[in-house]
Write a protein that holds these residues in place. Structure first.
Motif, PDB file in Angstrom:
ATOM      1  N   SER A   1       0.820  -1.205   0.000  1.00 17.85           N
ATOM      2  CA  SER A   1       0.000   0.000   0.000  1.00 17.85           C
ATOM      3  C   SER A   1       0.856   1.259   0.000  1.00 17.85           C
ATOM      4  N   TRP A   2       0.189   2.376  -0.274  1.00 20.03           N
ATOM      5  CA  TRP A   2       0.835   3.685  -0.302  1.00 20.03           C
ATOM      6  C   TRP A   2       0.094   4.655   0.604  1.00 20.03           C
ATOM      7  N   MET A   3       0.864   5.447   1.335  1.00 24.76           N
ATOM      8  CA  MET A   3       0.316   6.533   2.152  1.00 24.76           C
ATOM      9  C   MET A   3       0.691   7.850   1.487  1.00 24.76           C
ATOM     10  N   ILE A   4      -0.309   8.696   1.236  1.00 22.89           N
ATOM     11  CA  ILE A   4      -0.095  10.006   0.618  1.00 22.89           C
ATOM     12  C   ILE A   4      -0.550  11.081   1.593  1.00 22.89           C
ATOM     13  N   GLY A   5       0.324  12.036   1.882  1.00 23.28           N
ATOM     14  CA  GLY A   5      -0.034  13.125   2.789  1.00 23.28           C
ATOM     15  C   GLY A   5       0.782  14.360   2.506  1.00 23.28           C
ATOM     16  N   ASP A   6       0.417  15.440   3.208  1.00 19.96           N
ATOM     17  CA  ASP A   6       1.051  16.739   2.945  1.00 19.96           C
ATOM     18  C   ASP A   6       2.055  17.156   4.006  1.00 19.96           C
ATOM     19  N   ILE A   7       2.201  16.365   5.072  1.00 24.66           N
ATOM     20  CA  ILE A   7       3.179  16.698   6.112  1.00 24.66           C
ATOM     21  C   ILE A   7       3.926  15.428   6.516  1.00 24.66           C
ATOM     22  N   LEU A   8       5.025  15.635   7.240  1.00 25.10           N
ATOM     23  CA  LEU A   8       5.898  14.510   7.578  1.00 25.10           C
ATOM     24  C   LEU A   8       5.287  13.575   8.612  1.00 25.10           C
ATOM     25  N   ASN A   9       4.309  14.019   9.388  1.00 29.54           N
ATOM     26  CA  ASN A   9       3.605  13.089  10.270  1.00 29.54           C
ATOM     27  C   ASN A   9       2.887  12.005   9.467  1.00 29.54           C
ATOM     28  N   ASP A  10       2.362  12.366   8.296  1.00 27.60           N
ATOM     29  CA  ASP A  10       1.740  11.369   7.418  1.00 27.60           C
ATOM     30  C   ASP A  10       2.782  10.386   6.918  1.00 27.60           C
ATOM     31  N   VAL A  11       3.922  10.924   6.523  1.00 28.86           N
ATOM     32  CA  VAL A  11       5.020  10.080   6.041  1.00 28.86           C
ATOM     33  C   VAL A  11       5.454   9.102   7.122  1.00 28.86           C
ATOM     34  N   GLU A  12       5.653   9.611   8.340  1.00 27.82           N
ATOM     35  CA  GLU A  12       6.121   8.748   9.420  1.00 27.82           C
ATOM     36  C   GLU A  12       5.106   7.655   9.723  1.00 27.82           C
ATOM     37  N   ALA A  13       3.834   8.006   9.743  1.00 28.32           N
ATOM     38  CA  ALA A  13       2.799   6.990   9.984  1.00 28.32           C
ATOM     39  C   ALA A  13       2.861   5.910   8.916  1.00 28.32           C
ATOM     40  N   GLY A  14       3.017   6.320   7.667  1.00 32.92           N
ATOM     41  CA  GLY A  14       3.099   5.356   6.590  1.00 32.92           C
ATOM     42  C   GLY A  14       4.311   4.452   6.699  1.00 32.92           C
ATOM     43  N   ARG A  15       5.453   5.040   7.019  1.00 35.99           N
ATOM     44  CA  ARG A  15       6.665   4.239   7.116  1.00 35.99           C
ATOM     45  C   ARG A  15       6.607   3.296   8.316  1.00 35.99           C
ATOM     46  N   ARG A  16       6.056   3.763   9.441  1.00 33.01           N
ATOM     47  CA  ARG A  16       5.913   2.888  10.605  1.00 33.01           C
ATOM     48  C   ARG A  16       5.009   1.698  10.280  1.00 33.01           C
ATOM     49  N   ALA A  17       4.025   1.913   9.411  1.00 30.59           N
ATOM     50  CA  ALA A  17       3.095   0.844   9.046  1.00 30.59           C
ATOM     51  C   ALA A  17       3.651  -0.067   7.963  1.00 30.59           C
ATOM     52  N   GLY A  18       4.747   0.345   7.331  1.00 35.80           N
ATOM     53  CA  GLY A  18       5.342  -0.481   6.285  1.00 35.80           C
ATOM     54  C   GLY A  18       4.898  -0.144   4.881  1.00 35.80           C
ATOM     55  N   CYS A  19       4.253   1.011   4.695  1.00 35.34           N
ATOM     56  CA  CYS A  19       3.775   1.426   3.378  1.00 35.34           C
ATOM     57  C   CYS A  19       4.862   2.149   2.591  1.00 35.34           C
ATOM     58  N   GLY A  20       4.667   2.223   1.279  1.00 35.85           N
ATOM     59  CA  GLY A  20       5.356   3.224   0.494  1.00 35.85           C
ATOM     60  C   GLY A  20       4.753   4.582   0.817  1.00 35.85           C
ATOM     61  N   THR A  21       5.546   5.643   0.737  1.00 33.96           N
ATOM     62  CA  THR A  21       5.060   6.959   1.150  1.00 33.96           C
ATOM     63  C   THR A  21       5.340   8.003   0.083  1.00 33.96           C
ATOM     64  N   VAL A  22       4.361   8.893  -0.090  1.00 33.12           N
ATOM     65  CA  VAL A  22       4.497  10.015  -1.014  1.00 33.12           C
ATOM     66  C   VAL A  22       4.122  11.284  -0.262  1.00 33.12           C
ATOM     67  N   LEU A  23       5.033  12.242  -0.250  1.00 33.43           N
ATOM     68  CA  LEU A  23       4.769  13.551   0.353  1.00 33.43           C
ATOM     69  C   LEU A  23       4.340  14.519  -0.735  1.00 33.43           C
TER      70      LEU A  23
END
Length: 213
Positions: free
Chosen positions: A138-160
């Protein structure tokens, strides 16, 4: 964290999206559906993501509940309006997961540290368990680094989506997006290409890569 296989079958990936500042123009603590407006690029993003055939999930911090600005029940029409906005652009809102807590909240029932408030990964894990998708696809997409961190902690790919909403830039390995784009529609096109090309959304190699719009 979800597993990629359940009952002998590979689970699909999903696209997880932050709400305020990413999908919608950020109106602090807003629960009035009439004031909800899609952010720049969001309409095109929904049209792109809606064609993928994977779960589209909103994961959002809603500390207004803990601060006493509104009740949890007030988020029901917000979810309904979001679902209608998705449908208007050919997409389906598969899930709406929110955290009502805040450590400095004024409402005692919600005033606490928790595992669901981003940058913690709890909302993403709840969504994966409820909707049966694999976080590592899965991928997590967000506009701030808290979104990125949540995605990475969950094991997702991340897009800022680097649209100016992140102002602190407290960087660490856990807060480094895999990819950075200027708008949500650019994020959607990139994720759609990756998912269609790979048939999955395996987590990319570490590092931050800026993607052209």
């Amino acid at each position: 964290m979800s597993t990629s296989v359940q009952n002998g079958r590979a689970l699909p990936g999903a696209v997880l999206l932050d709400k305020d500042g990413t999908l919608l123009d950020d109106v602090p603590y807003n629960v009035d559906p009439g004031r909800m407006r899609l952010a720049r690029g969001a309409a095109a993003a929904l049209r792109e993501l809606g064609g993928l055939g994977v779960p589209l999930v909103v994961v959002t911090n809603q500390p207004g509940v803990a601060h006493g600005y509104h009740a949890e029940a007030d988020l029901v029409p917000v979810r309904e309006r979001l679902a209608a906005m998705f449908a208007d652009h050919g997409a389906t809102l598969s899930g709406f997961f929110y955290c009502p807590h805040h450590p400095q909240g004024k409402v005692s029932a919600y005033s606490r540290a928790c595992l669901c408030r981003k940058p913690m990964p709890g909302l993403l894990m709840q969504a994966a368990n409820a909707l049966h998708f694999a976080l590592d696809r899965s991928w997590m997409i967000g506009d701030i680094l808290n979104d990125v961190e949540a995605g990475r902690r969950a094991g997702c790919g991340t897009v800022l989506v680097d649209c100016g909403n992140e102002t602190e830039w407290r960087l660490s390995p856990a807060r480094q997006a895999h990819y950075v784009v200027p708008t949500l529609d650019a994020a959607a096109r990139f994720v759609a290409r990756r998912m269609r090309a790979c048939g999955t959304a395996q987590v990319p190699a570490p590092g931050m890569h800026r993607v052209a719009p």
